[in-house]
Design a protein around this motif. Sequence first.
Motif: not given
Length: 127
Positions: A17-34
């Motif tokens: 249950p997680y997103s590929h990415g999240v945008v918040a506060n001027g940044f894009l955060y990615t999930a950990g990818f294999g």
Amino acid sequence: MPKTGFYAEGAPAPAGPYSHGVVANGFLYTAGFGPQDAENGNAIADNVGDQTRQVLRNIQKVLAVHGLTTDDVVKSTVHLQDLGDFAEFNAAYEEFFTAPYPVRTTVGSQLANILVEIDVVAALPQG
């Protein structure tokens, strides 16, 4: 400030249950990818260099959703199954980034049938 989760076409499906990415506060955060190659039946290469390249191609797909590239990455976190693979990993990693390089944390981790996992934080354009 609100956060917005999203998924990137062509990236491996999340394993939980997680997103590929999240945008918040001027940044894009990615999930950990294999290193799964979603466009090739989730195939996984057998060496850390090729796995690193595939991980970073997966991350590029997530960044591209918001018009970003690896040049916009300010931080990366890397998990290596075997720190003895660092030189091969580092050579492949360097193919995807230009100076000024993002800051990076690299740690040894027990990973499930993969050699490398990476997540990044990228700065969104101002304005």
